[in-house]
Design an enzyme around this catalytic site. Structure first.
Site, PDB file in Angstrom:
ATOM      1  N   HIS A 196       4.060  -6.115  11.306  1.00 17.64           N
ATOM      2  CA  HIS A 196       3.325  -6.604  12.533  1.00 17.64           C
ATOM      3  C   HIS A 196       3.160  -8.027  12.106  1.00 17.64           C
ATOM      4  CE1 HIS A 196       3.004  -2.211  12.473  1.00 17.64           C
ATOM      5  NE2 HIS A 196       2.272  -2.078  11.648  1.00 17.64           N
ATOM      6  N   SER A 254       4.225   6.887  10.113  1.00 21.14           N
ATOM      7  CA  SER A 254       3.258   7.409  11.097  1.00 21.14           C
ATOM      8  C   SER A 254       4.192   6.682  12.433  1.00 21.14           C
ATOM      9  CB  SER A 254       2.202   6.854  11.175  1.00 21.14           C
ATOM     10  OG  SER A 254       2.089   5.195  10.985  1.00 21.14           O
ATOM     11  N   ASN A 288       0.665  -1.044  -0.016  1.00 18.91           N
ATOM     12  CA  ASN A 288       0.033   0.101  -0.079  1.00 18.91           C
ATOM     13  C   ASN A 288       0.762   1.336   0.076  1.00 18.91           C
ATOM     14  OD1 ASN A 288      -2.595  -1.357   0.131  1.00 18.91           O
ATOM     15  ND2 ASN A 288      -1.879  -1.885   2.123  1.00 18.91           N
ATOM     16  N   ASP A 313      13.371 -13.035   8.816  1.00 22.39           N
ATOM     17  CA  ASP A 313      14.372 -14.044   8.906  1.00 22.39           C
ATOM     18  C   ASP A 313      15.263 -13.642   7.409  1.00 22.39           C
ATOM     19  OD1 ASP A 313      13.463 -15.489  10.786  1.00 22.39           O
ATOM     20  OD2 ASP A 313      12.262 -17.081   9.312  1.00 22.39           O
ATOM     21  N   ARG A 316      -0.537  -2.318  15.990  1.00 21.87           N
ATOM     22  CA  ARG A 316       0.775  -1.702  15.216  1.00 21.87           C
ATOM     23  C   ARG A 316       1.964  -1.648  16.460  1.00 21.87           C
ATOM     24  NH1 ARG A 316      -1.640  -0.096  10.376  1.00 21.87           N
ATOM     25  NH2 ARG A 316      -3.671   0.626  10.551  1.00 21.87           N
ATOM     26  N   ALA A 366       2.495  -2.901   6.466  1.00 25.94           N
ATOM     27  CA  ALA A 366       1.497  -3.812   7.414  1.00 25.94           C
ATOM     28  C   ALA A 366       2.260  -5.037   7.828  1.00 25.94           C
ATOM     29  CB  ALA A 366       0.417  -4.221   6.887  1.00 25.94           C
ATOM     30  N   ARG A 401      -0.455   4.646  17.742  1.00 21.86           N
ATOM     31  CA  ARG A 401      -1.908   3.983  16.801  1.00 21.86           C
ATOM     32  C   ARG A 401      -2.249   2.893  17.694  1.00 21.86           C
ATOM     33  NH1 ARG A 401      -0.477   3.975  10.519  1.00 21.86           N
ATOM     34  NH2 ARG A 401      -2.956   4.031  10.821  1.00 21.86           N
ATOM     35  N   ASN A 434      10.764  -0.031   4.865  1.00 18.83           N
ATOM     36  CA  ASN A 434       9.238   0.064   5.704  1.00 18.83           C
ATOM     37  C   ASN A 434       8.227  -0.992   5.272  1.00 18.83           C
ATOM     38  OD1 ASN A 434       6.895   0.803   6.303  1.00 18.83           O
ATOM     39  ND2 ASN A 434       6.838   2.914   5.555  1.00 18.83           N
TER      40      ASN A 434
HETATM   41  C1  DQA Z   1       3.464   2.306   8.327  1.00 20.01           C
HETATM   42  C2  DQA Z   1       2.771   1.774   9.571  1.00 20.01           C
HETATM   43  C3  DQA Z   1       2.014   0.414   9.502  1.00 20.01           C
HETATM   44  O1  DQA Z   1       1.147  -0.019  10.501  1.00 20.01           O
HETATM   45  C4  DQA Z   1       1.142   0.390   8.244  1.00 20.01           C
HETATM   46  O2  DQA Z   1       0.407  -0.682   8.072  1.00 20.01           O
HETATM   47  C5  DQA Z   1       1.772   1.098   6.951  1.00 20.01           C
HETATM   48  C6  DQA Z   1       2.659   2.101   7.091  1.00 20.01           C
HETATM   49  C7  DQA Z   1       3.942   3.649   8.333  1.00 20.01           C
HETATM   50  O3  DQA Z   1       4.770   3.849   7.453  1.00 20.01           O
HETATM   51  O4  DQA Z   1       3.576   4.093   9.203  1.00 20.01           O
HETATM   52  O5  DQA Z   1       1.174   0.319   5.815  1.00 20.01           O
HETATM   53  O6  DQA Z   1       4.500   1.353   8.215  1.00 20.01           O
END
Ligand code: DQA
Length: 156
Positions: free
Chosen positions: A82, A104, A13, A89, A113, A79, A109, A76
């Protein structure tokens, strides 16, 4: 001398940045982040390649491919932070420094997360600095990769 290569890997995403919940993730697109990191990389003497995938296995393969090629990784995992032991690994196989970035502040949050599997391998974690977090990570890698005793890139 070739510049050390940094791979900046992005999970699901994050290709939608700019459109995706901008009040949480900001207005910059992943292309904006890539351009800013390339420009900063030039200043820091680092080569930068930014990649993104919505698929866990592809991210694992990107990490495997970074071995012997990249001097450091900024990741990064979005999701997958988590949930993914597979990404953790794969990172354990990588020999260089790893910096985990979240746009974020994941700790402010939802509870789900608050835990990131990837943090167990990361040399540093940056959360809540928005797109600037990638630049901060790049600066930190420049410090970590600077040859011992070198003053190159130092401000004074
Ligand atoms: C994220 C935080 C994650 O919890 C979330 O699922 C994301 C973006 C962030 O960059 O803040 O997709 O990694």
């Amino acid at each position: 001398m070739p510049r050390p290569m940094i791979h900046i890997l992005n999970g699901p995403n994050l290709n939608m940045l700019g459109q995706r919940e901008p009040e949480i993730y900001g207005h910059e697109t992943l292309q904006d982040i890539a351009a800013a990191c390339e420009a900063l990389g030039m200043q820091l003497g680092l080569e930068v390649a930014l990649r993104q995938s919505n698929h866990e296995g592809e991210i694992v393969e990107m990490i495997q491919a970074a071995r012997g090629v990249a001097a450091g990784i900024i990741i990064n995992p979005a999701a997958y932070s988590h949930s993914s032991i597979a990404i953790l690994d794969a990172l354990h196989l990588f020999e260089g420094p790893v910096i985990e970035v979240h746009l974020s502040n994941i700790h402010r949050r939802e509870a789900f997360r608050h835990h990131s599997f990837v943090s167990a391998r990361a040399d540093a974690v940056i959360a809540g600095c928005g797109a600037e977090g990638y630049a901060l990570a790049l600066r930190r890698l420049a410090t970590l990769l600077r040859p011992a005793g070198s003053t190159q890139g130092r401000k004074t």
